[in-house]
Enzyme design. Structure first.
Site, mmCIF file in Angstrom:
data_model
loop_
_atom_site.group_PDB
_atom_site.id
_atom_site.type_symbol
_atom_site.label_atom_id
_atom_site.label_comp_id
_atom_site.label_asym_id
_atom_site.label_seq_id
_atom_site.Cartn_x
_atom_site.Cartn_y
_atom_site.Cartn_z
ATOM 1 N N GLU A 275 0.869 -1.119 0.104
ATOM 2 C CA GLU A 275 -0.054 0.046 -0.038
ATOM 3 C C GLU A 275 0.843 1.231 0.069
ATOM 4 O OE1 GLU A 275 -1.953 -0.471 3.686
ATOM 5 O OE2 GLU A 275 -3.480 -2.066 2.973
ATOM 6 N N ARG A 278 3.213 7.651 -0.350
ATOM 7 C CA ARG A 278 4.411 8.813 -0.534
ATOM 8 C C ARG A 278 5.318 8.612 -1.397
ATOM 9 N NH1 ARG A 278 5.444 12.415 3.965
ATOM 10 N NH2 ARG A 278 4.084 10.879 5.156
ATOM 11 N N CYS A 343 -3.102 33.883 9.875
ATOM 12 C CA CYS A 343 -2.864 34.607 11.240
ATOM 13 C C CYS A 343 -2.890 33.443 12.391
ATOM 14 C CB CYS A 343 -3.974 35.553 11.456
ATOM 15 S SG CYS A 343 -4.050 36.890 10.464
#
Ligand SMILES: *Cc1c(COP(=O)(O)O)cnc(C)c1O
Length: 419
Positions: A275, A278, A343
């Site tokens: 599986e 990345r 912010c």
């Protein structure tokens, strides 16, 4: 290896200069290279050709873009999905249902029903409770669910705590010392066809030894289960192989991984399942951004860019490093902090980093942004949803639109009781 390179001083994706895309689509924008994606898919698949029977299910969560899935489907990849939404994407991309594996601790009844009706290849069960619920749904539909039991091998993956999944304290899988009994119990359940074990100990692993330790441990469990008279024909070894994010880092290559797998599993006599996420998509993409301004700082200047933590969350979430490079470097270097407009102080990509000298209006990229990049994007601070582009040679196309704040606002309602 990737296909992002400088030509005449300008960073290109394959044959397309990045300024061309930035000018047409605006920034920030993710840019994927099809050639890089195909190359990574082939290198991983070819490396595993040394094991007798391997099936590869791409971890959709690392990059679920439809065009990316389409490329991988054409390379013979199946899909590892963790939600009903990912299942629909895999099917929409033309992936064969029987090449789909469904992972995750929280599959709902509706998701399990849909997956059974679609005829997916395997459910990776993460608990006894889930197995019993799936069995009941399968019986109700007159179907049999092919299943593996995900085991938590209690091995330290040696990666960032938030992406470790194989320690006893993590929520994933069943406890190692309970696994044989749970497997036996589920084998007795009509509606289920138990066929093996699954594991996945974490992501962005920089070394192979935690994987080897986990595979060895779960291989022992497989033998124990077989000795009790139950069949094990499939073993799902998960994903987790890492990629270098910093220039110069050395990581295990797919061939090293495959050699280790072949050695550890030599006498297992099973179909092995993988599986990867990345390692397939990481280097496939960059995030292109424009410098809004450079603000004077107490120690170092603040390079304020138009990409933020809502577009690329990894630095804020996991203290992750992404190399930063100017699209048209002027040859000078500066030491600076790189931040987005949001912010929040966690909207920081780098502190005191040695980078290309950039100034107001310049384009730059974060490299290795193809995995866990766009897929984690959100609209915090009422920013747009970041778009995605795929390049193929000298062609390119928008493969996910920018979703403007106005479109998101249009989906909100002020209820009658407020008017
Ligand atoms: C996230 C995940 C993967 C993919 O991990 P990578 O590190 O991207 O290879 C594989 N399997 C499962 C069950 C996962 O949750």
């Amino acid at each position: 290896m990737d296909h992002f390179h400088y030509q005449d001083g300008v960073l290109h994706a394959e044959a397309v200069p990045l300024p061309r895309i930035a000018d047409a689509v605006g920034t920030p924008v993710y840019v994927y290279s099809r050639a890089t994606l195909t190359r990574h898919a082939r290198v991983f698949r070819d490396a595993l050709s040394i094991v007798p029977s391997a099936r590869i299910a791409f971890a959709v969560k690392s990059n679920p873009n439809l065009a990316v899935l389409k490329v991988l489907a054409a390379e013979g990849y199946g899909a590892d999905v963790v939600s009903g939404g990912e299942l629909e994407r895999a099917l929409a991309a033309g992936m064969a249902p029987d090449g789909v594996v469904f992972s995750g601790v929280g599959k709902t009844d509706a998701e399990m029903t849909r997956a059974l009706e679609a005829g997916i290849g395997q459910f990776n069960l993460e608990s006894l409770e889930e197995g019993l619920e799936l069995a009941e749904i399968a019986r109700g539909l007159g179907r049999t669910a092919a299943c593996a039991l995900r085991v938590n091998p209690d091995v330290d993956a040696g990666t960032h705590g938030k992406i470790s999944t194989g320690k006893a304290e993590n929520k994933f899988g069943v406890p190692f010392d309970r696994a044989a009994a749970i497997y036996a119990r589920l084998c007795a359940e009509p509606g289920l066809a138990m066929r093996g074990l699954a594991l996945h100990i974490g992501s962005q692993l920089s070394r192979l030894d935690p994987l080897e330790a986990a595979f060895t441990k779960v291989g022992g469990l497989m033998r124990e289960i077989r000795k009790s008279g139950y069949a094990v024909t499939h073993m799902d070894l998960g994903g987790g192989v890492g990629v270098p994010y910093k220039a110069g880092e050395v990581f295990p290559q797919p061939a090293d991984y495959a050699a280790m797998v072949a050695r550890v599993t030599a006498d297992w006599g099973v179909t092995l399942m993988f599986e990867p996420g990345r390692v397939i998509t990481g280097n496939t993409g960059v995030l292109v951004t424009r410098v809004i301004r450079v603000k004077e700082g107490a120690v170092h200047p603040w390079v304020v860019i138009d990409a933020a933590m809502n577009d690329l969350a990894r630095p804020a979430l996991y203290d992750a490093w992404h190399d930063f490079a100017a699209v048209a470097p002027n040859g000078q270097r500066i030491t600076a902090n790189i931040v987005g407009p949001i912010c929040e102080s966690s909207d920081t990509f780098a502190m005191a980093r040695d980078i290309d000298d950039v100034t107001r209006g310049d384009l730059a990229v974060f490299r290795t942004a193809g995995a866990y990049g766009a897929t984690m994007a959100n609209t915090y601070n009422s920013r747009a949803m970041v778009p995605e582009v795929m390049v193929d040679g000298d062609r390119w196309a928008v493969v996910a639109d920018r979703i403007a704040p106005a479109t998101i606002l249009a989906a909100e309602r002020v209820p009658d009781f407020l008017v």
